[in-house]
Design a protein around this motif. Structure first.
Motif, PDB file in Angstrom:
ATOM      1  N   SER A  30      45.469  34.309  40.233  1.00  0.00           N
ATOM      2  CA  SER A  30      45.003  34.664  41.193  1.00  0.00           C
ATOM      3  C   SER A  30      42.903  34.454  40.314  1.00  0.00           C
ATOM      4  CB  SER A  30      44.720  35.537  41.171  1.00  0.00           C
ATOM      5  OG  SER A  30      46.622  35.567  41.951  1.00  0.00           O
ATOM      6  N   TYR A  31      42.452  33.630  41.882  1.00  0.00           N
ATOM      7  CA  TYR A  31      41.154  33.545  40.780  1.00  0.00           C
ATOM      8  C   TYR A  31      39.813  34.600  42.059  1.00  0.00           C
ATOM      9  CZ  TYR A  31      42.676  29.693  38.263  1.00  0.00           C
ATOM     10  OH  TYR A  31      43.754  28.538  36.926  1.00  0.00           O
ATOM     11  N   PHE A  32      38.838  35.106  41.608  1.00  0.00           N
ATOM     12  CA  PHE A  32      38.731  35.328  41.533  1.00  0.00           C
ATOM     13  C   PHE A  32      36.996  35.297  41.599  1.00  0.00           C
ATOM     14  CE2 PHE A  32      41.582  38.130  41.438  1.00  0.00           C
ATOM     15  CZ  PHE A  32      42.441  38.951  42.755  1.00  0.00           C
ATOM     16  N   THR A  33      35.800  35.415  43.104  1.00  0.00           N
ATOM     17  CA  THR A  33      34.369  34.858  42.390  1.00  0.00           C
ATOM     18  C   THR A  33      33.881  35.914  41.843  1.00  0.00           C
ATOM     19  OG1 THR A  33      34.854  35.172  45.035  1.00  0.00           O
ATOM     20  CG2 THR A  33      35.080  33.168  45.298  1.00  0.00           C
ATOM     21  N   TYR A  34      33.411  37.030  41.860  1.00  0.00           N
ATOM     22  CA  TYR A  34      32.993  37.528  40.977  1.00  0.00           C
ATOM     23  C   TYR A  34      33.214  38.096  39.780  1.00  0.00           C
ATOM     24  CZ  TYR A  34      36.495  40.503  43.253  1.00  0.00           C
ATOM     25  OH  TYR A  34      37.941  40.992  43.471  1.00  0.00           O
ATOM     26  N   PRO A  35      32.622  38.557  39.376  1.00  0.00           N
ATOM     27  CA  PRO A  35      32.578  38.438  37.982  1.00  0.00           C
ATOM     28  C   PRO A  35      33.402  39.472  37.297  1.00  0.00           C
ATOM     29  CG  PRO A  35      29.879  39.144  37.703  1.00  0.00           C
ATOM     30  CD  PRO A  35      30.853  38.636  39.392  1.00  0.00           C
ATOM     31  N   ALA A  36      34.425  40.429  36.136  1.00  0.00           N
ATOM     32  CA  ALA A  36      35.129  40.863  36.024  1.00  0.00           C
ATOM     33  C   ALA A  36      34.516  42.484  36.129  1.00  0.00           C
ATOM     34  CB  ALA A  36      36.017  40.676  34.803  1.00  0.00           C
ATOM     35  N   PRO A  37      35.368  43.555  37.392  1.00  0.00           N
ATOM     36  CA  PRO A  37      34.768  44.430  38.022  1.00  0.00           C
ATOM     37  C   PRO A  37      34.883  45.864  36.568  1.00  0.00           C
ATOM     38  CG  PRO A  37      36.496  43.973  38.265  1.00  0.00           C
ATOM     39  CD  PRO A  37      36.466  43.209  38.107  1.00  0.00           C
ATOM     40  N   ALA A  38      34.866  47.001  36.931  1.00  0.00           N
ATOM     41  CA  ALA A  38      34.776  47.807  34.895  1.00  0.00           C
ATOM     42  C   ALA A  38      36.481  48.581  35.347  1.00  0.00           C
ATOM     43  CB  ALA A  38      33.708  48.678  35.146  1.00  0.00           C
ATOM     44  N   TYR A  39      36.604  48.327  36.603  1.00  0.00           N
ATOM     45  CA  TYR A  39      37.892  48.853  36.431  1.00  0.00           C
ATOM     46  C   TYR A  39      39.060  47.675  36.500  1.00  0.00           C
ATOM     47  CZ  TYR A  39      37.335  47.486  41.012  1.00  0.00           C
ATOM     48  OH  TYR A  39      37.497  46.597  42.688  1.00  0.00           O
ATOM     49  N   GLY A  40      38.940  46.011  36.010  1.00  0.00           N
ATOM     50  CA  GLY A  40      39.974  44.841  36.113  1.00  0.00           C
ATOM     51  C   GLY A  40      40.818  45.326  35.124  1.00  0.00           C
ATOM     52  N   ASP A  41      40.857  46.443  34.562  1.00  0.00           N
ATOM     53  CA  ASP A  41      42.180  46.924  34.116  1.00  0.00           C
ATOM     54  C   ASP A  41      43.303  46.970  35.193  1.00  0.00           C
ATOM     55  OD1 ASP A  41      41.224  48.347  33.913  1.00  0.00           O
ATOM     56  OD2 ASP A  41      41.944  49.448  32.764  1.00  0.00           O
ATOM     57  N   ARG A  42      42.670  47.068  35.754  1.00  0.00           N
ATOM     58  CA  ARG A  42      43.985  47.353  37.541  1.00  0.00           C
ATOM     59  C   ARG A  42      44.286  46.734  37.997  1.00  0.00           C
ATOM     60  NH1 ARG A  42      42.589  53.245  38.585  1.00  0.00           N
ATOM     61  NH2 ARG A  42      43.977  52.883  40.263  1.00  0.00           N
TER      62      ARG A  42
END
Length: 342
Positions: free
Chosen positions: A170-182
């Motif tokens: 899966s590819y997302f266009t924005y930087p990893a969010p702070a909750y990215g581990d979720r």
């Protein structure tokens, strides 16, 4: 980027009512979710109400503020299971395999959400599924919509394939969010941030795994309804006729009443009748046109009983359905099938 009419009411409101439930809002609290939409609480709670793209995005923006929870998009994606997508969800679940289901999503997404479109490209032994949003979005809205898209896909795919799709990237266009581990709690496989496009790369061999829940009869019926809905989208979207047809096709066959349709358009029943007359039609004619075409589709399937057709089209009994069919076509269902279906 396609041009989207921000003022065209065409998005089913059930998605936004799911948002209200996810936020735990009571009826008296819903007005906060509707801020700046010009919708009343009563209008919002009516099943047949259609939202404009601008209203839908405003509700999402309001929900982000009310939730005060960065994981809202992941939560909403979980809420939006296949049944919430109407005939399109039914079509996907009854598809013979994941590839067919993905193509159904691509073809009929405009009947549910005209803000987005899907593109499919085969690269070697993989299928690349890309989602594009045809409006300028804030960073928060883009993230929420991207999360919803991904979670919906993996929920449907797991139902069809029978297991989580750990081999999908899966590819997302924005930087990893702070909750990215979720993300890993909702999205299997490898996850990449900061990509050029919102996309999923799926092995073709996974796309062709047979769906154990596939049902040809259900698939055929759902496909006919989705095709009818899509055909209506190609008509003049600004007409009252178009709005009523879309509402009818978003409801179970024959269920929407004239009073409900008028309320969803924020006009009285008399005004609705007058506008339809000016467009050369009537509420009853629109309903008969849709029911008659669906009935023909079922008859052409060749295997369904008249009793089953009557039930699917929400007639109280098969006798009422037979009378309606004869009024539409001048012959009974059995006579039509004998003379026209090989």
């Amino acid at each position: 980027m396609r041009e989207v009419d921000l003022n065209l009411a065409c998005i089913p409101s059930n998605y936004s009512r799911l948002i209200a439930r996810e936020l735990g809002l009571l009826a008296r609290d819903v007005s906060a979710l509707l801020a700046a939409t010009q919708l009343s609480v009563d209008q919002f709670l009516q099943e047949g109400t259609l939202l404009t793209p601008q209203q839908q995005l405003q509700i999402l923006q309001n929900s982000i503020r009310l939730a005060n929870d960065d994981t809202l998009g992941l939560r909403l994606g979980q809420r939006m299971t296949s049944p919430t997508h109407g005939a399109m969800g039914f079509l996907v679940n009854s598809s013979p395999d994941l590839l067919t289901a993905i193509r159904a999503f691509q073809a009929f997404l405009p009947t549910r959400m005209n803000l987005a479109r899907l593109e499919l490209v085969t690269r070697g032994d993989s299928l690349e599924l890309t989602c594009q949003f045809d409006m300028e979005l804030s960073e928060a809205l883009l993230r929420v919509l991207s999360e919803i898209f991904a979670v919906i896909f993996f929920d449907c795919a797991e139902f069809i394939v029978g297991r989580p799709l750990d081999e999908v990237v899966s590819y997302f266009t924005y930087p990893a969010p702070a909750y990215g581990d979720r993300y890993a709690d909702h999205i299997p496989g490898r996850i990449e941030f900061g990509a050029q496009s919102l996309s999923l790369v799926i092995p073709l061999e996974v796309c062709k795994v047979p769906n154990a829940s596939a049902n040809h009869e259900n698939y055929t019926m759902a496909l006919q309804q989705c095709e009818s809905m899509l055909a209506q989208l190609h008509s003049d979207k600004r007409t009252c006729k178009y709005q009523v047809q879309k509402m009818m096709l978003s409801h179970p066959p024959g269920v929407l009443s004239e009073d409900e349709a008028a309320a969803a358009l924020f006009i009285c029943k008399r005004t609705l009748a007058r506008r339809l007359t000016a467009e050369g039609t009537s509420f009853r004619k629109l309903r008969d046109d849709i029911l008659s075409q669906q009935a023909l589709g079922y008859l052409r399937d060749g295997t369904m009983s008249v009793e089953a057709m009557a039930e699917l089209l929400n007639y109280h009994d098969s006798a009422n359905f037979r009378r309606a069919f004869k009024r539409w076509f001048g012959v009974t269902p059995d006579e039509y099938r004998r003379d026209n279906v090989s």
